[in-house]
Design a protein around this motif. Structure first.
Motif, PDB file in Angstrom:
ATOM      1  N   ALA A 236       0.872  -1.174   0.000  1.00 39.53           N
ATOM      2  CA  ALA A 236       0.000   0.000   0.000  1.00 39.53           C
ATOM      3  C   ALA A 236       0.907   1.221   0.000  1.00 39.53           C
ATOM      4  CB  ALA A 236      -0.899   0.003   1.234  1.00 39.53           C
ATOM      5  N   VAL A 237       0.746   2.080  -0.986  1.00 39.64           N
ATOM      6  CA  VAL A 237       1.600   3.263  -1.137  1.00 39.64           C
ATOM      7  C   VAL A 237       0.738   4.504  -1.006  1.00 39.64           C
ATOM      8  CG1 VAL A 237       3.082   4.544  -2.723  1.00 39.64           C
ATOM      9  CG2 VAL A 237       3.294   2.057  -2.559  1.00 39.64           C
TER      10      VAL A 237
ATOM     11  N   VAL B  47      -1.274  -1.094  -4.310  1.00 44.77           N
ATOM     12  CA  VAL B  47      -2.487  -0.289  -4.245  1.00 44.77           C
ATOM     13  C   VAL B  47      -2.036   1.113  -3.833  1.00 44.77           C
ATOM     14  CG1 VAL B  47      -4.775   0.024  -3.246  1.00 44.77           C
ATOM     15  CG2 VAL B  47      -3.858  -2.286  -3.586  1.00 44.77           C
ATOM     16  N   TYR B  48      -2.309   2.081  -4.671  1.00 46.15           N
ATOM     17  CA  TYR B  48      -1.741   3.430  -4.563  1.00 46.15           C
ATOM     18  C   TYR B  48      -2.835   4.444  -4.247  1.00 46.15           C
ATOM     19  CZ  TYR B  48      -0.172   7.853  -6.851  1.00 46.15           C
ATOM     20  OH  TYR B  48       0.102   9.155  -7.170  1.00 46.15           O
ATOM     21  N   LYS B  49      -2.645   5.170  -3.146  1.00 46.16           N
ATOM     22  CA  LYS B  49      -3.572   6.255  -2.808  1.00 46.16           C
ATOM     23  C   LYS B  49      -2.821   7.584  -2.787  1.00 46.16           C
ATOM     24  CE  LYS B  49      -4.983   8.184   0.978  1.00 46.16           C
ATOM     25  NZ  LYS B  49      -5.204   9.602   0.514  1.00 46.16           N
TER      26      LYS B  49
ATOM     27  N   ILE C 159       3.432  -1.182   3.931  1.00 46.89           N
ATOM     28  CA  ILE C 159       2.789   0.129   3.819  1.00 46.89           C
ATOM     29  C   ILE C 159       3.899   1.164   3.744  1.00 46.89           C
ATOM     30  CG2 ILE C 159       1.146   1.770   4.799  1.00 46.89           C
ATOM     31  CD1 ILE C 159       0.100  -0.539   6.567  1.00 46.89           C
ATOM     32  N   ALA C 160       3.926   1.923   2.648  1.00 46.52           N
ATOM     33  CA  ALA C 160       4.888   3.002   2.479  1.00 46.52           C
ATOM     34  C   ALA C 160       4.118   4.315   2.476  1.00 46.52           C
ATOM     35  CB  ALA C 160       5.663   2.834   1.181  1.00 46.52           C
ATOM     36  N   HIS C 161       4.431   5.177   3.433  1.00 45.56           N
ATOM     37  CA  HIS C 161       3.659   6.407   3.612  1.00 45.56           C
ATOM     38  C   HIS C 161       4.580   7.604   3.725  1.00 45.56           C
ATOM     39  CE1 HIS C 161       1.806   9.425   6.447  1.00 45.56           C
ATOM     40  NE2 HIS C 161       0.895   9.376   5.504  1.00 45.56           N
ATOM     41  N   VAL C 162       4.303   8.636   2.941  1.00 44.84           N
ATOM     42  CA  VAL C 162       4.951   9.939   3.081  1.00 44.84           C
ATOM     43  C   VAL C 162       3.850  10.939   3.374  1.00 44.84           C
ATOM     44  CG1 VAL C 162       6.347  11.725   1.982  1.00 44.84           C
ATOM     45  CG2 VAL C 162       6.805   9.311   1.497  1.00 44.84           C
ATOM     46  N   GLY C 163       3.921  11.570   4.532  1.00 48.06           N
ATOM     47  CA  GLY C 163       2.868  12.498   4.929  1.00 48.06           C
ATOM     48  C   GLY C 163       3.046  12.923   6.369  1.00 48.06           C
ATOM     49  N   SER C 164       1.942  13.216   7.008  1.00 50.50           N
ATOM     50  CA  SER C 164       2.003  13.769   8.360  1.00 50.50           C
ATOM     51  C   SER C 164       2.399  12.721   9.387  1.00 50.50           C
ATOM     52  CB  SER C 164       0.643  14.358   8.745  1.00 50.50           C
ATOM     53  OG  SER C 164      -0.292  13.328   9.010  1.00 50.50           O
TER      54      SER C 164
END
Length: 465
Positions: free
Chosen positions: A143-144, A170-172, A218-223
């Motif tokens: 999940a990106v 799966v990209y959001k 899960i790869a997340h860039v954000g807050s």
């Protein structure tokens, strides 16, 4: 009034859809478009399709996966102007800067196309009659979740590394730039089999559903807030987590540098892309010996910069709240700090002097064109103040002293330290954020290691064989 989702043949929302994502232009407030959000059922279906595609995609030769990425990169380059224009309309990022991000993203896809084919395991020295190997394998379904401030460049890095190592995705994209993200997904998807890459528009609720789903990475860039929620969900599912989250990056200005040059560096670090950069300068510690000319020069830089677009009014309100809190607590407003009376979400480049540690503008990530300045009595005091923070993304030091530079890069508990340049660096570097800023390599060749898991294989001949 036009709807960009309709123009681009993206999932436009019905006029009466109360859950639609509406994007207004940050400069003039005009409608950019309304995008229909993915449902929980859409998330489930996307994860299931990705799971069904894992075996085939993992078995695809690395060279073929690399060829797919190269073709996708060419498609991104071919639509660079469109992606940049859409990015500008959604977030206010100037089209020229946005195009740089698009081309950087295409370049990253090309780099991972090459790196993926040579990503390798190891042979081990065991018994001469046996074979021992360490073999990298895809993790499975990734999940990106990507941000809005540099949406194409960041997404291409994570998507490229995940896909070339054999994961399905799966990209959001961020709900603040859904048109940009969905168009990028549409450009990439034709080059991989069905189910290997699915793009889902949505806000934080869609991201939460993804994080709770049976994915492997899960790869997340954000807050940082979203990152903590993702890590909590992954603790239940067992998914591997890569996080690049908030930063509160300090700039320490030594007594021996030219104050006007230092102010120009501070302005670049604080005001570039309206301060909406993960490694933007968020707090400044300047030596008392040059504080007065430094603040004067920084104020002039801010006044020349003027009004800058922020992504939306909600974000502008947050930025202004930080400024207002600092002024109420005794900070001196040297430039900016006034919300303009216009239909967009612009805000002026702002300089605050006489800041103190308890102010929100120093304790929290502002993520806007604000330069808060604290005066310190020595380089050691500035370094200690810079160290005292829960974030650990990046830091910058301006000094002519090699001794101070060495002390600083060793002492600062962050993933990236820059000396005498707020931005820049050689290609191929990869850093690990610390503290509230996240965990794991988020770029560079090492990202391929994060996207894979290692299996040890021991093979001996059977008796009598």
């Amino acid at each position: 009034m036009t709807d960009l989702a309709v123009d681009l043949d993206l999932p436009a929302a019905e006029p009466d859809d109360p859950h639609a994502i509406r994007i207004d232009n940050p400069v003039d407030g005009s409608l950019v478009g309304r995008v229909a959000m993915a449902s929980r059922e859409d998330v489930t279906a996307a994860v299931e399709a990705a799971r069904a595609a894992t075996a085939e995609w993992a078995a695809t030769p690395a060279a073929d996966r690399g060829a797919a990425l190269r073709a996708a990169a060419a498609a991104v380059r071919g639509r660079a102007d469109d992606l940049a224009a859409i990015n500008e309309a959604e977030t206010g990022k100037p089209a020229a800067d946005a195009k740089e991000g698009v081309l950087a993203g295409a370049g990253t896809l090309e780099q991972y196309a090459e790196l993926g084919t040579v990503h390798r395991g190891r042979s081990l020295l065991g018994a001469v009659s046996a074979t021992d190997l360490m073999v990298p394998e895809p993790r499975g379904v990734a999940a990106v979740l990507t941000p809005w401030n540099d949406p194409v460049a960041v997404a291409c890095g994570l998507l490229g590394a995940a896909l070339v190592t054999g994961n399905t995705v799966v990209y959001k994209p961020s709900e603040r730039c859904p048109h940009t993200g969905l168009l990028l997904g549409e450009l990439l998807a034709p080059y991989v089999p069905d189910g290997v890459l699915t793009s889902l528009p949505g806000d934080g609720s869609v991201g939460a559903w993804l994080a709770e789903s049976p994915v492997d990475l899960i790869a997340h860039v954000g807050s940082s807030e979203a990152g903590r929620a993702i890590a909590k969900a992954a603790a239940t599912t067992g998914a591997k987590v890569l996080l690049e989250n908030g930063g509160n990056d300090p700039l320490v200005v030594d007594a021996d540098v030219d104050p006007r040059w230092a102010a120009a560096q501070a302005a670049t670090g604080s005001f570039a892309n309206s301060g909406q950069i993960c490694v933007a300068v968020e707090r400044i510690y300047v030596h008392r010996a040059i504080a007065e000319p430094f603040v004067t020069a920084l104020t002039e830089e801010a006044e020349r910069t003027g009004l800058l677009p922020l992504v939306d009014r909600a974000h502008r309100d947050k930025v202004h709240d930080h400024v207002a809190d600092a002024v109420a607590a005794g900070a001196r407003l040297c430039a900016g700090g006034v919300v303009p009376d216009d239909p967009g979400s612009r805000y002026p480049a702002t300089v605050l002097a006489d800041c103190t540690p308890g102010m929100r503008v120093l304790r929290e990530e502002t993520f806007g064109p604000v330069a808060p300045v604290c005066v310190v009595d020595s380089f050691a005091d500035g370094l200690e103040a810079a160290r005292t923070d829960r974030y650990g993304l990046a830091a910058t030091v301006l000094t002519r002293s090699m001794e101070h530079a060495q002390r600083a890069w060793r002492a600062l508990p962050v993933g990236t330290v820059k000396v005498n340049a707020v931005f820049g660096g050689a290609p191929g570097g990869a850093a690990q954020p610390r503290g509230a800023s996240g965990q794991g390599y988020g770029y560079g060749p090492e990202l391929l290691d994060e996207m894979t898991t290692t299996k040890v294989v021991h093979i001996e001949p059977a008796p009598g064989g």
